[in-house]
Design an enzyme around this catalytic site. Structure first.
Site, PDB file in Angstrom:
ATOM      1  N   HIS A 256     -12.481  -4.613 -35.137  1.00  0.00           N
ATOM      2  CA  HIS A 256     -11.952  -3.356 -34.942  1.00  0.00           C
ATOM      3  C   HIS A 256     -10.689  -2.840 -35.219  1.00  0.00           C
ATOM      4  O   HIS A 256      -9.776  -3.898 -35.470  1.00  0.00           O
ATOM      5  CB  HIS A 256     -12.293  -3.294 -33.205  1.00  0.00           C
ATOM      6  CG  HIS A 256     -11.469  -3.959 -32.535  1.00  0.00           C
ATOM      7  ND1 HIS A 256     -10.007  -3.646 -31.984  1.00  0.00           N
ATOM      8  CD2 HIS A 256     -11.696  -5.386 -31.970  1.00  0.00           C
ATOM      9  CE1 HIS A 256      -9.456  -4.496 -31.345  1.00  0.00           C
ATOM     10  NE2 HIS A 256     -10.417  -5.636 -31.460  1.00  0.00           N
TER      11      HIS A 256
ATOM     12  N   CYS B 181     -13.147 -10.033 -29.661  1.00  0.00           N
ATOM     13  CA  CYS B 181     -13.224  -9.371 -30.835  1.00  0.00           C
ATOM     14  C   CYS B 181     -11.977  -9.575 -31.798  1.00  0.00           C
ATOM     15  O   CYS B 181     -10.873 -10.157 -31.608  1.00  0.00           O
ATOM     16  CB  CYS B 181     -13.461  -8.063 -30.470  1.00  0.00           C
ATOM     17  SG  CYS B 181     -15.053  -7.829 -29.618  1.00  0.00           S
TER      18      CYS B 181
END
Length: 109
Positions: free
Chosen positions: A14, A33
């Protein structure tokens, strides 16, 4: 911008508004993440076989304020690796093992 790929841990790649984190030596600020330093460049790469996705269209999608899923025409393998030792200028360099994997591995042998 978020890049989702199949995995059992719900990890994804991301964009981040916290660009200053890329200047720091320690990079374990995420909760599983992976923050991308250059998400637009990754989008350009993964969409390279879809000519309708121009740089302008990618930029517009990034700032549209709505979520949109864009399927890839061909699967793209994603490999996440974790190194605590590497070669640099002919010498072995060691980094901190923030996840404790080295300790676990030495006990498994």
């Amino acid at each position: 911008m978020k890049f989702v790929f199949p995995n059992h841990f719900n990890v994804y790649l991301h964009d981040t508004p916290a660009q200053a984190l890329f200047e720091r030596i320690e990079r374990d600020f995420s909760h599983g993440c992976v923050r991308l330093e250059k998400p637009k460049e990754l989008a350009q790469y993964v969409l390279r076989d879809q000519p309708e996705w121009t740089d302008e269209k990618i930029e517009q999608a990034m700032h549209a304020g709505t979520e949109r899923t864009v399927p890839l025409k061909q699967p793209l393998p994603v490999y996440l690796v974790y190194f605590t030792a590497w070669e640099q200028d002919g010498a072995v360099q060691f980094g901190n093992d923030v996840y404790g994997y080295d300790r676990k591995q030495s006990r498994d042998e």
